[in-house]
Design a protein around this motif. Structure first.
Motif, short mmCIF file in Angstrom:
data_model
loop_
_atom_site.label_atom_id
_atom_site.label_comp_id
_atom_site.label_asym_id
_atom_site.label_seq_id
_atom_site.Cartn_x
_atom_site.Cartn_y
_atom_site.Cartn_z
N PRO A 48 4.23 5.26 9.57
CA PRO A 48 5.43 5.39 8.75
C PRO A 48 5.20 6.33 7.58
CG PRO A 48 4.45 3.20 8.53
CD PRO A 48 3.69 3.92 9.58
N VAL A 49 6.24 7.11 7.25
CA VAL A 49 6.09 8.08 6.17
C VAL A 49 6.44 7.49 4.81
CG1 VAL A 49 6.44 10.09 7.60
CG2 VAL A 49 8.41 8.94 6.62
N ALA A 50 7.06 6.34 4.80
CA ALA A 50 7.42 5.71 3.54
C ALA A 50 6.69 4.37 3.43
CB ALA A 50 8.92 5.49 3.45
N GLY A 51 6.62 3.86 2.26
CA GLY A 51 5.98 2.57 2.06
C GLY A 51 5.18 2.55 0.78
N GLU A 52 4.54 1.43 0.56
CA GLU A 52 3.78 1.24 -0.67
C GLU A 52 2.47 2.01 -0.59
OE1 GLU A 52 2.16 -2.46 -3.40
OE2 GLU A 52 2.91 -2.84 -1.39
N LEU A 53 2.11 2.70 -1.67
CA LEU A 53 0.85 3.43 -1.73
C LEU A 53 -0.20 2.59 -2.43
CD1 LEU A 53 2.03 7.01 -2.72
CD2 LEU A 53 1.39 6.19 -0.47
N LYS A 54 -1.40 2.61 -1.89
CA LYS A 54 -2.54 1.90 -2.46
C LYS A 54 -3.62 2.92 -2.81
CE LYS A 54 -0.86 -2.22 -1.71
NZ LYS A 54 -0.67 -3.21 -2.72
N LYS A 55 -4.36 2.65 -3.88
CA LYS A 55 -5.41 3.56 -4.32
C LYS A 55 -6.74 3.18 -3.70
CE LYS A 55 -7.35 5.73 -8.40
NZ LYS A 55 -7.33 5.80 -9.85
N ASP A 56 -7.39 4.18 -3.10
CA ASP A 56 -8.72 3.99 -2.54
C ASP A 56 -9.70 3.87 -3.69
OD1 ASP A 56 -11.33 4.48 -1.52
OD2 ASP A 56 -10.51 5.57 0.17
N PRO A 57 -10.47 2.77 -3.79
CA PRO A 57 -11.38 2.60 -4.93
C PRO A 57 -12.60 3.51 -4.88
CG PRO A 57 -11.62 0.78 -3.40
CD PRO A 57 -10.47 1.60 -2.91
N VAL A 58 -12.89 4.10 -3.73
CA VAL A 58 -14.08 4.96 -3.62
C VAL A 58 -13.76 6.38 -4.06
CG1 VAL A 58 -15.80 5.90 -2.03
CG2 VAL A 58 -15.03 3.53 -1.78
N CYS A 59 -12.75 7.00 -3.44
CA CYS A 59 -12.46 8.40 -3.76
C CYS A 59 -11.24 8.60 -4.63
CB CYS A 59 -12.32 9.22 -2.47
SG CYS A 59 -10.91 8.75 -1.46
N GLY A 60 -10.43 7.56 -4.81
CA GLY A 60 -9.30 7.64 -5.72
C GLY A 60 -8.02 8.19 -5.13
N THR A 61 -7.99 8.48 -3.83
CA THR A 61 -6.75 8.98 -3.24
C THR A 61 -5.81 7.83 -2.97
OG1 THR A 61 -7.65 8.82 -1.00
CG2 THR A 61 -7.90 10.93 -2.13
N PHE A 62 -4.53 8.15 -2.91
CA PHE A 62 -3.52 7.16 -2.60
C PHE A 62 -3.16 7.25 -1.14
CE2 PHE A 62 -3.17 7.58 -7.14
CZ PHE A 62 -2.95 6.27 -7.56
N VAL A 63 -3.14 6.11 -0.47
CA VAL A 63 -2.83 6.06 0.96
C VAL A 63 -1.72 5.05 1.20
CG1 VAL A 63 -5.12 6.76 1.75
CG2 VAL A 63 -4.68 4.38 1.33
N PRO A 64 -0.88 5.28 2.22
CA PRO A 64 0.14 4.29 2.56
C PRO A 64 -0.52 3.00 3.04
CG PRO A 64 0.59 6.39 3.64
CD PRO A 64 -0.77 6.49 3.02
N ALA A 65 -0.02 1.88 2.58
CA ALA A 65 -0.61 0.60 2.94
C ALA A 65 -0.56 0.36 4.45
CB ALA A 65 0.11 -0.53 2.20
N ALA A 66 0.47 0.87 5.10
CA ALA A 66 0.62 0.65 6.54
C ALA A 66 -0.45 1.37 7.37
CB ALA A 66 2.01 1.10 6.98
N SER A 67 -0.94 2.51 6.89
CA SER A 67 -1.91 3.28 7.68
C SER A 67 -3.32 3.24 7.09
CB SER A 67 -1.45 4.73 7.79
OG SER A 67 -1.43 5.32 6.52
#
Length: 91
Positions: A48-67
């Motif tokens: 899915p292209v939409a959804g809640e973004l979560k922050k990766d604690p290792v590299c700091g990038t934001f990723v969709p929670a679904a993927s």
């Protein structure tokens, strides 16, 4: 003097046209070679292209929670952008 300027302008015009023609020919050959030798690409999973973004604690990038790659620690879920970040994570 006028003759020199006309010859100079003609030379610049000729060089420009030649560069364009050579570029088109090379681009055509490149596309021809890439289409015949290219391996079929794997189909990307439907994400899915939409959804809640979560922050990766290792590299700091934001990723969709679904993927995201998830790791459950007790009652908390930690989200990662890749398996590499997931394996690097220290509790």
């Amino acid at each position: 003097m006028l003759r020199f300027i006309v010859i100079l302008l003609a030379a610049v015009l000729l060089i420009s046209v030649l560069r364009s023609v050579i570029g088109l020919i090379l681009r055509g050959f490149s596309e021809l070679l890439n289409s015949s030798t290219a391996a079929p690409q794997a189909k990307r999973p439907d994400v899915p292209v939409a959804g809640e973004l979560k922050k990766d604690p290792v590299c700091g990038t934001f990723v969709p929670a679904a993927s995201a790659h998830k790791k459950v620690l007790g009652a908390e879920t930690v989200y990662f952008c890749s398996e590499e970040c997931k394996s690097k994570y220290q509790n």
